[in-house]
Design a protein around this motif. Structure first.
Motif, short mmCIF file in Angstrom:
data_model
loop_
_atom_site.label_atom_id
_atom_site.label_comp_id
_atom_site.label_asym_id
_atom_site.label_seq_id
_atom_site.Cartn_x
_atom_site.Cartn_y
_atom_site.Cartn_z
N GLY A 189 0.82 -1.20 0.00
CA GLY A 189 0.00 0.00 0.00
C GLY A 189 0.85 1.25 0.00
O GLY A 189 2.08 1.19 -0.12
N SER A 190 0.19 2.38 0.18
CA SER A 190 0.91 3.64 0.14
C SER A 190 0.73 4.47 1.40
O SER A 190 1.16 5.60 1.45
CB SER A 190 0.45 4.45 -1.08
N SER A 236 1.86 3.11 7.15
CA SER A 236 2.18 1.80 7.73
C SER A 236 2.67 0.79 6.70
O SER A 236 3.11 -0.30 7.07
CB SER A 236 0.95 1.22 8.44
N ALA A 237 2.60 1.14 5.43
CA ALA A 237 3.10 0.23 4.39
C ALA A 237 4.61 0.15 4.51
O ALA A 237 5.28 1.11 4.90
CB ALA A 237 2.69 0.73 3.01
N GLY A 238 5.13 -1.02 4.21
CA GLY A 238 6.58 -1.17 4.25
C GLY A 238 6.98 -2.61 4.42
O GLY A 238 6.15 -3.52 4.41
N VAL A 239 8.28 -2.81 4.58
CA VAL A 239 8.86 -4.14 4.72
C VAL A 239 9.53 -4.23 6.08
O VAL A 239 10.29 -3.34 6.47
CB VAL A 239 9.87 -4.43 3.60
N TYR A 240 9.23 -5.30 6.79
CA TYR A 240 9.79 -5.56 8.11
C TYR A 240 10.62 -6.83 8.03
O TYR A 240 10.14 -7.86 7.57
CB TYR A 240 8.67 -5.70 9.15
N HIS A 241 11.87 -6.75 8.47
CA HIS A 241 12.79 -7.88 8.42
C HIS A 241 12.94 -8.47 9.81
O HIS A 241 13.51 -7.83 10.70
CB HIS A 241 14.14 -7.45 7.86
N GLY A 242 12.41 -9.66 9.99
CA GLY A 242 12.50 -10.35 11.27
C GLY A 242 11.24 -10.19 12.09
O GLY A 242 10.57 -9.15 12.07
N LEU A 243 10.93 -11.25 12.83
CA LEU A 243 9.73 -11.28 13.68
C LEU A 243 9.77 -10.18 14.73
O LEU A 243 8.78 -9.46 14.93
CB LEU A 243 9.61 -12.66 14.34
N ASP A 244 10.89 -10.01 15.41
CA ASP A 244 10.97 -9.00 16.46
C ASP A 244 10.76 -7.60 15.91
O ASP A 244 10.06 -6.79 16.52
CB ASP A 244 12.31 -9.10 17.20
N SER A 245 11.33 -7.32 14.75
CA SER A 245 11.15 -6.01 14.12
C SER A 245 9.69 -5.79 13.75
O SER A 245 9.12 -4.73 14.02
CB SER A 245 12.03 -5.90 12.88
N PHE A 246 9.07 -6.80 13.15
CA PHE A 246 7.67 -6.68 12.75
C PHE A 246 6.78 -6.45 13.97
O PHE A 246 5.93 -5.55 13.96
CB PHE A 246 7.24 -7.94 11.98
N LEU A 302 -5.59 -0.01 4.65
CA LEU A 302 -4.62 0.78 5.41
C LEU A 302 -5.19 2.06 6.01
O LEU A 302 -4.82 2.41 7.13
CB LEU A 302 -3.39 1.09 4.56
N PRO A 303 -6.10 2.77 5.34
CA PRO A 303 -6.64 3.97 5.99
C PRO A 303 -7.31 3.67 7.34
O PRO A 303 -7.18 4.44 8.29
CB PRO A 303 -7.63 4.52 4.96
N ALA A 304 -8.02 2.56 7.45
CA ALA A 304 -8.66 2.21 8.73
C ALA A 304 -7.60 1.90 9.80
O ALA A 304 -7.72 2.31 10.96
CB ALA A 304 -9.59 1.02 8.55
N TYR A 305 -6.57 1.18 9.42
CA TYR A 305 -5.47 0.83 10.32
C TYR A 305 -4.71 2.09 10.75
O TYR A 305 -4.48 2.33 11.94
CB TYR A 305 -4.55 -0.15 9.59
N ASP A 306 -4.34 2.91 9.76
CA ASP A 306 -3.59 4.14 10.05
C ASP A 306 -4.41 5.13 10.86
O ASP A 306 -3.86 5.90 11.65
CB ASP A 306 -3.10 4.79 8.75
N ALA A 307 -5.74 5.14 10.69
CA ALA A 307 -6.60 6.07 11.45
C ALA A 307 -6.46 5.80 12.95
O ALA A 307 -6.42 6.74 13.75
CB ALA A 307 -8.05 5.93 11.01
N VAL A 308 -6.39 4.53 13.34
CA VAL A 308 -6.22 4.20 14.76
C VAL A 308 -4.87 4.73 15.24
O VAL A 308 -4.78 5.34 16.32
CB VAL A 308 -6.33 2.67 14.98
N LEU A 309 -3.83 4.55 14.46
CA LEU A 309 -2.49 5.01 14.86
C LEU A 309 -2.43 6.54 14.95
O LEU A 309 -1.75 7.08 15.83
CB LEU A 309 -1.44 4.51 13.86
#
Length: 172
Positions: free
Chosen positions: A73-74, A77-87, A157-164
């Motif tokens: 998405g754009s 919160s869109a992006g790439v997370y490397h590793g479980l702990d980072s995610f 993502l807009p619903a997710y980002d709205a909470v943040l």
């Protein structure tokens, strides 16, 4: 001109069948693939069922420690997370900390193709401001040994980002 004997004809036929069998996927490969698909579907279904029943260990249960999780998405919160702990620390925890009732899966469908699973699910929770949170997700898991090592996630993502954006992070 020499006419092939029955023995030569049988040998040639057998050799051709063996070669063709080696080149074309056979029932053994199909069975192995369906076994992998069934095991992966079972592992993910059980993890989702535990999550729906109140468990908070879904991501640790089903993701490999070195998972690569991509949120498509754009939005912010869109992006790439490397590793479980980072995610978990960069994507999951900031969101969860803004909820008064955690997101729980309320429906799901799972499709398998070899070592890939597609999980379409709907989730519901409540934000700390009392507003309901609902979202639909599609996750593509690339599995190895019953755990995902690569995930591509699609969601609203807009619903997710709205909470943040709407709810401040709790102070430590």
């Amino acid at each position: 001109m020499r006419i092939p004997t029955l023995r030569v004809t049988r040998a040639a036929t057998l050799a051709g069948a063996l070669l063709l069998g080696a080149l074309l996927p056979g029932p053994a490969l199909a069975n192995a693939s369906s076994d992998v698909e069934a095991r992966n579907k079972q592992a993910v279904t059980e993890a989702f069922d535990r999550w729906a029943a109140g468990s908070t260990t879904f991501f640790r249960d089903i993701l490999m420690p070195d998972v690569v999780w991509t949120i498509k998405g754009s939005g912010p919160s869109a992006g790439v997370y490397h590793g479980l702990d980072s995610f978990v620390s960069e994507a999951v925890q900031p969101f969860v900390s803004r909820l008064s009732a955690p997101v729980r899966p309320v429906s799901k469908q799972i499709w398998a193709d070899g070592d890939h699973l597609i999980i379409q699910w709907d989730g519901a929770g409540v934000a700390r401001d009392g507003q309901p949170y609902r979202n639909s997700y599609a996750w593509i898991f690339h599995m190895r040994d019953g755990k995902a090592f690569e995930v591509t996630a699609y969601l609203d993502l807009p619903a997710y980002d709205a909470v943040l954006q709407r709810i401040p992070a709790p102070t430590q």
